[in-house]
Design an enzyme around this catalytic site. Structure first.
Site, PDB file in Angstrom:
ATOM      1  N   HIS A   1       0.883  -1.182   0.000  1.00  0.00           N
ATOM      2  CA  HIS A   1       0.000   0.000   0.000  1.00  0.00           C
ATOM      3  C   HIS A   1       0.914   1.223   0.000  1.00  0.00           C
ATOM      4  CE1 HIS A   1      -3.625  -2.361   1.298  1.00  0.00           C
ATOM      5  NE2 HIS A   1      -2.708  -3.124   1.830  1.00  0.00           N
TER       6      HIS A   1
ATOM      7  N   ASN B   1      -6.721   0.602  -2.218  1.00  0.00           N
ATOM      8  CA  ASN B   1      -7.549   1.249  -1.178  1.00  0.00           C
ATOM      9  C   ASN B   1      -7.001   2.630  -0.806  1.00  0.00           C
ATOM     10  OD1 ASN B   1      -5.278   0.105   0.088  1.00  0.00           O
ATOM     11  ND2 ASN B   1      -6.329  -0.098   2.048  1.00  0.00           N
TER      12      ASN B   1
ATOM     13  N   HIS C   1      -9.329  -9.928   0.538  1.00  0.00           N
ATOM     14  CA  HIS C   1      -9.105  -9.773   1.979  1.00  0.00           C
ATOM     15  C   HIS C   1     -10.271 -10.530   2.607  1.00  0.00           C
ATOM     16  CE1 HIS C   1      -7.990  -7.332   5.663  1.00  0.00           C
ATOM     17  NE2 HIS C   1      -9.046  -8.031   6.020  1.00  0.00           N
TER      18      HIS C   1
ATOM     19  N   ASP D   1       2.139  -6.991   2.612  1.00  0.00           N
ATOM     20  CA  ASP D   1       1.047  -6.131   3.084  1.00  0.00           C
ATOM     21  C   ASP D   1       1.627  -4.871   3.731  1.00  0.00           C
ATOM     22  OD1 ASP D   1      -1.454  -5.144   3.530  1.00  0.00           O
ATOM     23  OD2 ASP D   1      -1.999  -6.581   5.095  1.00  0.00           O
TER      24      ASP D   1
HETATM   25  O1  DOR Z   1      -3.744  -3.817   8.329  1.00  0.00           O
HETATM   26  C1  DOR Z   1      -4.129  -3.500   7.223  1.00  0.00           C
HETATM   27  N1  DOR Z   1      -3.796  -2.306   6.679  1.00  0.00           N
HETATM   28  N2  DOR Z   1      -4.920  -4.330   6.547  1.00  0.00           N
HETATM   29  C2  DOR Z   1      -5.525  -3.964   5.414  1.00  0.00           C
HETATM   30  O2  DOR Z   1      -6.304  -4.723   4.896  1.00  0.00           O
HETATM   31  C3  DOR Z   1      -5.315  -2.623   4.858  1.00  0.00           C
HETATM   32  C4  DOR Z   1      -4.066  -2.044   5.316  1.00  0.00           C
HETATM   33  C5  DOR Z   1      -3.995  -0.551   5.075  1.00  0.00           C
HETATM   34  O3  DOR Z   1      -4.213  -0.137   3.927  1.00  0.00           O
HETATM   35  O4  DOR Z   1      -3.653   0.204   5.989  1.00  0.00           O
HETATM   36 ZN    ZN Z   2      -3.270  -5.016   2.395  1.00  0.00          ZN
END
Ligand code: DOR
Ligand code: ZN
Length: 434
Positions: A63, A95, A177, A299
């Protein structure tokens, strides 16, 4: 510049083992891998004696927060962290604060990454109710990400009827997810007082969602990928239901940390899915060893100190990981938990194969020169101060690993070498085979 990597132990995909060889790089490709290559006058020769040369790692789950939350990360800071961690390609999640749901937003991201990213990149589109009927038009993407349980951003697909439409229309791998939203609500209400995040997002939430979504992916016979498996129950289900079209990943924080870390560190150990019990952690390692787990993906989800330093239940979820994955795995190799060829399989070969990344993930003549040179003996001291992510911290602060990243080559150019970056080098968007 043409480069000759001299004297390293090179991963050879045919044998799955390391052989001493020289590598000649011309422009963006590997043109020769031989026992002894004589240098040419204009070539830059890098002595790799005593080092191992791996295909650059491919992190299928990051991300990088751009556009929208560049105070947490952007394509430059995220890609520096990647390069320093031996990662030459990242697949970026959709996202963002304005989610990547349309071609216009995808193209906007492309423009941002093109001028800033030091490593190669690909993108996911967010699959949701508003674009479920339009997904067939997206073929130039790594995949379609679907949130079956809520997490950062509010992009939930709770209705399995909508998920069916997404699966039906998908032309690229659907990545989930998997946490069941109804059960998340149930366990959050039941355990709110305890403030124990792993109880508020019980293992059952993940297991039920993996069961439902995997059965649906089988029904529609679509390529399907489960992000960040974290429980022994999910692995047990996959042992029953997995088919060649179904793949899965685990994240380093679930392999190397458990709920004790959350209890000690609060928001800095809070992510979705949460850190689980020691027995889950052991089950993930078993899943890796038996070949059930296809890849390790970080992640990488940075949030700043300011954001994390709030009441634990209010703090955002996620931890950074793209810079620390390889040192952690090299330590696991040192401890005999994995072989170095397993690291290559889990972090380069399989992500490239799963997401159809053209000419990436291997070391071969004619392929892109995406490489990572590691020293298995030198130590890495993981410190907040040496993280290149804008968030400026890591859950592994203070850990010493045996094994370190020496140099990272992206498309034939040295991007990172012993703490130095060459920021004029830019990565490219990956292309897809199928
Ligand atoms: O811990 C997480 N952070 N899980 C996710 O699914 C999204 C991610 C985020 O974008 O911060
Ligand atoms: Zn993620």
């Amino acid at each position: 510049m043409d480069i000759l990597l001299h004297g390293g132990m090179v991963y050879g995909s045919a044998q799955g083992d390391f052989v001493r060889a020289d590598i000649r790089i011309h422009e963006d490709r590997i043109v020769d891998i031989s026992a002894e290559i004589l240098p040419r006058a204009w070539e830059k020769v890098v002595d790799c004696t005593g080092k191992h040369i791996l295909p650059g790692l491919i992190d299928a789950h990051v991300h990088f927060r751009e556009p929208g939350a560049t105070h947490k990360e952007d394509f430059l800071s995220g890609s520096k962290a990647a390069a320093a961690g031996g990662v030459t390609t990242v697949l970026d999640m959709p996202n963002n604060s304005t989610p990547t749901t349309t071609r216009e937003r995808l193209d906007e991201k492309r423009g941002l990454a093109r001028v800033k990213s030091l490593v190669n990149y690909g993108f996911y589109i967010l699959g949701c109710e508003e674009n479920a009927n339009d997904l067939a038009e997206f073929e130039d993407i790594a995949g379609i990400k679907v949130y079956l349980g809520s997490s950062t951003g509010n992009y939930l697909t709770e209705d399995l009827g909508v998920f069916a439409i997404i699966l039906q229309n998908a032309r690229r791998r659907v990545v989930v997810h998997a946490e069941n939203e109804g059960l998340l609500r149930f366990f959050a209400a039941k355990h709110r007082e305890s403030q124990l995040y792993h109880k508020m997002r019980d293992n059952l939430c993940a297991a039920v969602s993996v069961a439902e979504s995997t059965l649906m992916a089988r029904h529609f016979a679509k390529p399907f990928h489960i992000a960040h498996l974290s429980t022994k129950e999910e692995l047990a289900l996959l042992r029953l239901f997995k088919t060649p079209l179904i793949t899965c990943e685990v994240s380093p924080h679930h392999l190397f940390l458990n709920e004790e870390f959350f209890c000690a560190r609060g928001a800095y150990g809070k992510m979705n899915p949460p850190l689980r019990y020691n027995t889950d952690q052991q089950a993930l390692w078993d899943g890796i060893r038996e070949g059930l787990v296809d890849m390790i993906a970080t992640d990488h989800a940075p949030h700043t100190h300011d954001e994390k330093d709030t009441a634990v239940m209010e703090a955002p979820c996620g931890v950074p990981g793209v810079q620390t994955m390889l040192p952690l795995l090299l330590q696991a190799v040192h401890e005999g938990r994995l072989a170095l060829r397993d690291v290559v399989r889990l972090c380069a070969l399989n992500p490239a194969k799963t997401f159809g990344l053209k000419d990436r993930g291997t070391i071969r003549e004619g392929g892109y020169a995406d490489l990572c040179v590691v020293d298995l003996v030198a130590e890495t001291i993981i410190l907040n101060e040496t993280q290149y992510s804008k968030c400026g911290w890591t859950p592994f602060h203070g850990l010493v690993t045996k094994g370190s990243v020496v140099m990272t080559v992206v498309n034939g150019s040295i991007v990172y070498h012993e703490g130095m970056f060459y920021e004029d080098v830019k990565g490219k968007e990956v292309e897809y085979d199928n």
